[in-house]
Design an enzyme around this catalytic site. Sequence first.
Site, mmCIF file in Angstrom:
data_model
loop_
_atom_site.group_PDB
_atom_site.id
_atom_site.type_symbol
_atom_site.label_atom_id
_atom_site.label_comp_id
_atom_site.label_asym_id
_atom_site.label_seq_id
_atom_site.Cartn_x
_atom_site.Cartn_y
_atom_site.Cartn_z
ATOM 1 N N GLY A 87 44.927 31.933 51.928
ATOM 2 C CA GLY A 87 44.322 32.267 53.180
ATOM 3 C C GLY A 87 43.416 31.833 54.041
ATOM 4 O O GLY A 87 44.207 30.740 54.220
ATOM 5 N N LEU B 183 39.446 38.525 43.905
ATOM 6 C CA LEU B 183 41.257 38.419 43.688
ATOM 7 C C LEU B 183 41.088 37.496 44.123
ATOM 8 O O LEU B 183 42.804 36.933 44.728
ATOM 9 C CB LEU B 183 40.213 39.277 45.527
ATOM 10 C CG LEU B 183 39.765 40.538 45.840
ATOM 11 C CD1 LEU B 183 38.594 40.226 45.901
ATOM 12 C CD2 LEU B 183 40.934 41.652 46.771
ATOM 13 N N TYR C 79 53.511 36.145 36.154
ATOM 14 C CA TYR C 79 53.028 36.620 36.933
ATOM 15 C C TYR C 79 52.429 38.240 36.437
ATOM 16 O O TYR C 79 50.374 38.094 35.865
ATOM 17 C CB TYR C 79 53.094 37.398 38.365
ATOM 18 C CG TYR C 79 51.831 38.196 39.360
ATOM 19 C CD1 TYR C 79 50.621 36.897 39.382
ATOM 20 C CD2 TYR C 79 52.597 39.251 40.013
ATOM 21 C CE1 TYR C 79 49.875 37.431 40.560
ATOM 22 C CE2 TYR C 79 50.727 39.061 40.599
ATOM 23 C CZ TYR C 79 50.315 39.070 41.268
ATOM 24 O OH TYR C 79 48.941 39.977 41.644
ATOM 25 N N LYS D 203 48.137 38.253 35.117
ATOM 26 C CA LYS D 203 47.644 39.028 35.087
ATOM 27 C C LYS D 203 47.220 40.232 34.315
ATOM 28 O O LYS D 203 45.506 40.876 34.040
ATOM 29 C CB LYS D 203 47.864 40.040 36.490
ATOM 30 C CG LYS D 203 47.955 39.218 37.873
ATOM 31 C CD LYS D 203 46.723 38.426 38.514
ATOM 32 C CE LYS D 203 46.088 39.290 39.300
ATOM 33 N NZ LYS D 203 45.515 39.042 40.125
ATOM 34 N N GLY E 73 41.765 36.129 52.348
ATOM 35 C CA GLY E 73 43.095 36.227 52.312
ATOM 36 C C GLY E 73 43.608 37.597 52.285
ATOM 37 O O GLY E 73 42.789 38.188 53.253
ATOM 38 N N ASP F 142 37.030 30.760 48.849
ATOM 39 C CA ASP F 142 38.415 30.655 48.825
ATOM 40 C C ASP F 142 38.531 29.409 49.287
ATOM 41 O O ASP F 142 38.090 28.528 50.137
ATOM 42 C CB ASP F 142 38.581 31.783 50.496
ATOM 43 C CG ASP F 142 40.375 31.975 50.073
ATOM 44 O OD1 ASP F 142 40.177 33.327 50.537
ATOM 45 O OD2 ASP F 142 41.182 31.070 50.033
#
Length: 323
Positions: free
Chosen positions: A36, A76, A149, A153, A10, A31
Site C-alpha cells: 500500500g 484486507l 496463496y 486464503k 492498499g 497498513d
Amino acid sequence: MKVLVTGGAGFIGSHIVKKLIELNHTVITLDDLSTGKKSFLSEVMNHPNHTFVNGSVLNRNLLESLIDQCELVFHLAAVLGVKNTVENPLKVIEGNIDGTRNVLELAYPKKIKVIFSSTSEVYGKNDQLPFSENSSRVLGPTTTHRWCYATAKALDEHLCFAYAQKGLPVTVVRYFNAYGPRATATQYGGVIPKFITSALKGEPLTVYGDGTQSRCFTYIDDMVTGTLSCIDNQVNNEVFNIGKDQVLSINELAGKIKILCNSPSPIIHIPYEIAYGNGYEDTQNRIPDLTKANKLLNFYPSIDIEVGLRKTIAWYKENLEKE
Ligand code: UDP
C-alpha cells in the site's frame, strides 16, 4: 460506526476507506505500506474522521489496541500476487495465516464483526463453471508453490467459520480479479496494470500461454459496493462471490487495452515457463455465480469492462510517471 480497515492503504482497502469516510463512519487504517501507499489515502488522510496507523497485523499488541477501539473490522491486509506466491511462499503463507488468525483472535473476546476479504483463487483449477460459493476447491500439489496463496486464503476462511461457530460475527467475500485506479503493476502485478503500463509506454503486451484463458474482471467501485453491503448483520457467517460475470479472454483484454490506449505496442505471447518458471499451472477460466450475492446482498455489479478500463487508463496516464 468506528471501523478498522487492515490493509487500508492498499488498492482495494484505500477505496473502501474513502467510501466509509464518505458514509460518515470513523475509520482507523492500519497498513505496513509493504504494498500500500500513503498517497492512495491522500483524499482522506487529513479528514477528522480518519486515522492512519503505520503497522502490521502481525504486531498483536498494536492490533489489539486498535480492534478494541472499533465496532467493525474490514480485514484486507494480505500478502498477494502471483509473483510473491511463486517466489516467496513462506511470506505468503505466514503473512496471510498469522495476520488473519490475529485479527480473529483479537476480535473474538468482544465479538467485533470481521468482514474478511478472500479471493476467487480459492476455487483453484475447478473447471465446473460458474463457481458458486459452495463449489469444490480443486488445487494442485503442495510441492507447487503456486497453490500456497489459494490454500492460505482458504485456511483463513476456515478460521473465520471456526470463529463464527464460537459466536464471532464474520462475513467472507471472495473477490474476482479486481481492477481500477491504484492497482499498480509494480506493487500488485496483475494483468490489467501490466498491460496498461506497457501500452502507455509503447512496450509489448505480454500474454502468457495462448491467451485463450479468461477472467471476469471487476471494477473497484463494484468491489467496494459488494464489500460494504456485508456490514448488514443479516449476512453474518456467510461467504459471497463478489465480482462481475462478464467473461473476457486475455487475448481480448490485450486487444481492448491496446485500442483504448491508442497504443502502437505489439501483443506477444510467451510460454508460462518463461513468465513464472517450470511447473506453473494457470487457472483457465474463473466465473462467479452471483445468485447468492444478488439475493442476500442485493449486489448487482454495474460497471462494464470498457467503462472501467477507460477510467483506469485515465488514472494511469496521470499517475504513471509517479510510480
Ligand atoms: N497474464 C498475462 N500477462 C501478464 C500477466 C498475467 O497473460 O503480464 C495472464 C495470467 O497468466 C492469467 C491472467 O492474465 O491467465 C490473469 O493474471 P493475474 O496475475 O492478473 O491474476 P490471476 O487471475 O491469475 O490471479
